[in-house]
Design a protein around this motif. Structure first.
Motif, mmCIF file in Angstrom:
data_model
loop_
_atom_site.group_PDB
_atom_site.id
_atom_site.type_symbol
_atom_site.label_atom_id
_atom_site.label_comp_id
_atom_site.label_asym_id
_atom_site.label_seq_id
_atom_site.Cartn_x
_atom_site.Cartn_y
_atom_site.Cartn_z
ATOM 1 N N GLU A 8 93.087 20.388 52.961
ATOM 2 C CA GLU A 8 91.695 20.102 52.581
ATOM 3 C C GLU A 8 90.870 19.738 53.815
ATOM 4 O O GLU A 8 89.738 20.191 53.973
ATOM 5 C CB GLU A 8 91.649 18.964 51.557
ATOM 6 C CG GLU A 8 92.132 19.342 50.180
ATOM 7 C CD GLU A 8 92.174 18.148 49.219
ATOM 8 O OE1 GLU A 8 91.553 17.105 49.518
ATOM 9 O OE2 GLU A 8 92.824 18.273 48.175
ATOM 10 N N PHE A 9 91.460 18.912 54.674
ATOM 11 C CA PHE A 9 90.766 18.518 55.900
ATOM 12 C C PHE A 9 90.484 19.743 56.776
ATOM 13 O O PHE A 9 89.387 19.895 57.311
ATOM 14 C CB PHE A 9 91.600 17.497 56.673
ATOM 15 C CG PHE A 9 90.967 17.064 57.953
ATOM 16 C CD1 PHE A 9 89.936 16.147 57.961
ATOM 17 C CD2 PHE A 9 91.404 17.580 59.174
ATOM 18 C CE1 PHE A 9 89.348 15.743 59.141
ATOM 19 C CE2 PHE A 9 90.817 17.187 60.357
ATOM 20 C CZ PHE A 9 89.788 16.260 60.347
ATOM 21 N N ALA A 10 91.477 20.604 56.909
ATOM 22 C CA ALA A 10 91.304 21.818 57.727
ATOM 23 C C ALA A 10 90.220 22.713 57.136
ATOM 24 O O ALA A 10 89.401 23.278 57.872
ATOM 25 C CB ALA A 10 92.619 22.574 57.830
ATOM 26 N N ALA A 11 90.187 22.827 55.808
ATOM 27 C CA ALA A 11 89.157 23.642 55.158
ATOM 28 C C ALA A 11 87.772 23.042 55.401
ATOM 29 O O ALA A 11 86.812 23.768 55.691
ATOM 30 C CB ALA A 11 89.436 23.745 53.659
ATOM 31 N N ARG A 12 87.686 21.720 55.298
ATOM 32 C CA ARG A 12 86.390 21.065 55.549
ATOM 33 C C ARG A 12 85.971 21.236 57.003
ATOM 34 O O ARG A 12 84.803 21.490 57.286
ATOM 35 C CB ARG A 12 86.480 19.578 55.209
ATOM 36 C CG ARG A 12 86.521 19.308 53.731
ATOM 37 C CD ARG A 12 86.579 17.840 53.435
ATOM 38 N NE ARG A 12 86.741 17.606 52.005
ATOM 39 C CZ ARG A 12 87.238 16.516 51.496
ATOM 40 N NH1 ARG A 12 87.633 15.537 52.272
ATOM 41 N NH2 ARG A 12 87.348 16.383 50.192
ATOM 42 N N ALA A 72 82.467 23.780 60.983
ATOM 43 C CA ALA A 72 82.306 24.663 62.145
ATOM 44 C C ALA A 72 81.413 25.850 61.799
ATOM 45 O O ALA A 72 80.546 26.240 62.585
ATOM 46 C CB ALA A 72 83.664 25.135 62.645
ATOM 47 N N GLU A 73 81.602 26.423 60.612
ATOM 48 C CA GLU A 73 80.760 27.545 60.173
ATOM 49 C C GLU A 73 79.309 27.102 60.055
ATOM 50 O O GLU A 73 78.396 27.818 60.484
ATOM 51 C CB GLU A 73 81.240 28.073 58.817
ATOM 52 C CG GLU A 73 82.541 28.830 58.855
ATOM 53 C CD GLU A 73 83.042 29.193 57.454
ATOM 54 O OE1 GLU A 73 82.299 28.991 56.473
ATOM 55 O OE2 GLU A 73 84.179 29.666 57.353
ATOM 56 N N LEU A 74 79.090 25.933 59.458
ATOM 57 C CA LEU A 74 77.725 25.429 59.290
ATOM 58 C C LEU A 74 77.085 25.142 60.646
ATOM 59 O O LEU A 74 75.895 25.442 60.842
ATOM 60 C CB LEU A 74 77.724 24.168 58.414
ATOM 61 C CG LEU A 74 78.090 24.394 56.947
ATOM 62 C CD1 LEU A 74 78.226 23.059 56.226
ATOM 63 C CD2 LEU A 74 77.051 25.265 56.248
ATOM 64 N N GLU A 75 77.852 24.587 61.575
ATOM 65 C CA GLU A 75 77.316 24.337 62.912
ATOM 66 C C GLU A 75 76.944 25.640 63.599
ATOM 67 O O GLU A 75 75.913 25.735 64.268
ATOM 68 C CB GLU A 75 78.332 23.552 63.754
ATOM 69 C CG GLU A 75 78.462 22.103 63.342
ATOM 70 C CD GLU A 75 79.559 21.365 64.075
ATOM 71 O OE1 GLU A 75 80.471 22.016 64.644
ATOM 72 O OE2 GLU A 75 79.519 20.122 64.070
ATOM 73 N N GLU A 76 77.776 26.660 63.419
ATOM 74 C CA GLU A 76 77.477 27.966 64.006
ATOM 75 C C GLU A 76 76.221 28.569 63.371
ATOM 76 O O GLU A 76 75.361 29.106 64.070
ATOM 77 C CB GLU A 76 78.673 28.903 63.814
ATOM 78 C CG GLU A 76 78.520 30.230 64.508
ATOM 79 C CD GLU A 76 79.751 31.105 64.363
ATOM 80 O OE1 GLU A 76 79.572 32.328 64.195
ATOM 81 O OE2 GLU A 76 80.875 30.574 64.416
#
Length: 112
Positions: free
Chosen positions: A40-44, A49-53
């Motif tokens: 779950e942590f890795a998915a978050r 990271a996607e949102l930051e990109e």
């Protein structure tokens, strides 16, 4: 008596084995829960990271759009300056013509 002692030993060993299995299952369950939490942590983290990109891309595109608008505004201002400069030249030309006409009129009125 020896059979009873052996039976008691087997029962004790079986009981100890059951406890060891129960402990192992509990530890395994804890490890599985930790693994789920880690997933779950890795998915978050991946989503962050996607949102930051996406945010960086949006900022970059926004900056490019802003620069394009600024360029368009600058071109518009340059066109206005050129137009006003042309009008100013026309005004200077008209002023020169009026000054010449005024001199001619004065010269004509001064002559007898």
């Amino acid at each position: 008596a020896e059979l009873d002692a052996r039976t008691e030993e087997l029962v004790t060993s079986q009981s100890a084995a059951r406890e060891a299995v129960a402990d192992a299952e509990a530890r395994l369950a804890g490890k599985e829960e930790q693994a789920e939490q880690a997933a779950e942590f890795a998915a978050r983290a991946s989503r962050i990271a996607e949102l930051e990109e996406d945010l960086a891309t949006a900022r970059s595109e926004g900056g490019a759009a802003r620069a394009e608008r600024d360029d368009e505004a600058l071109v518009g201002l340059q066109e206005q300056v050129e137009s006003l400069t042309a009008e100013l030249r026309d005004c200077h030309h008209l002023i020169a013509e009026l000054q010449n006409a005024t001199r001619s009129i004065r010269a004509e009125s001064a002559s007898p």
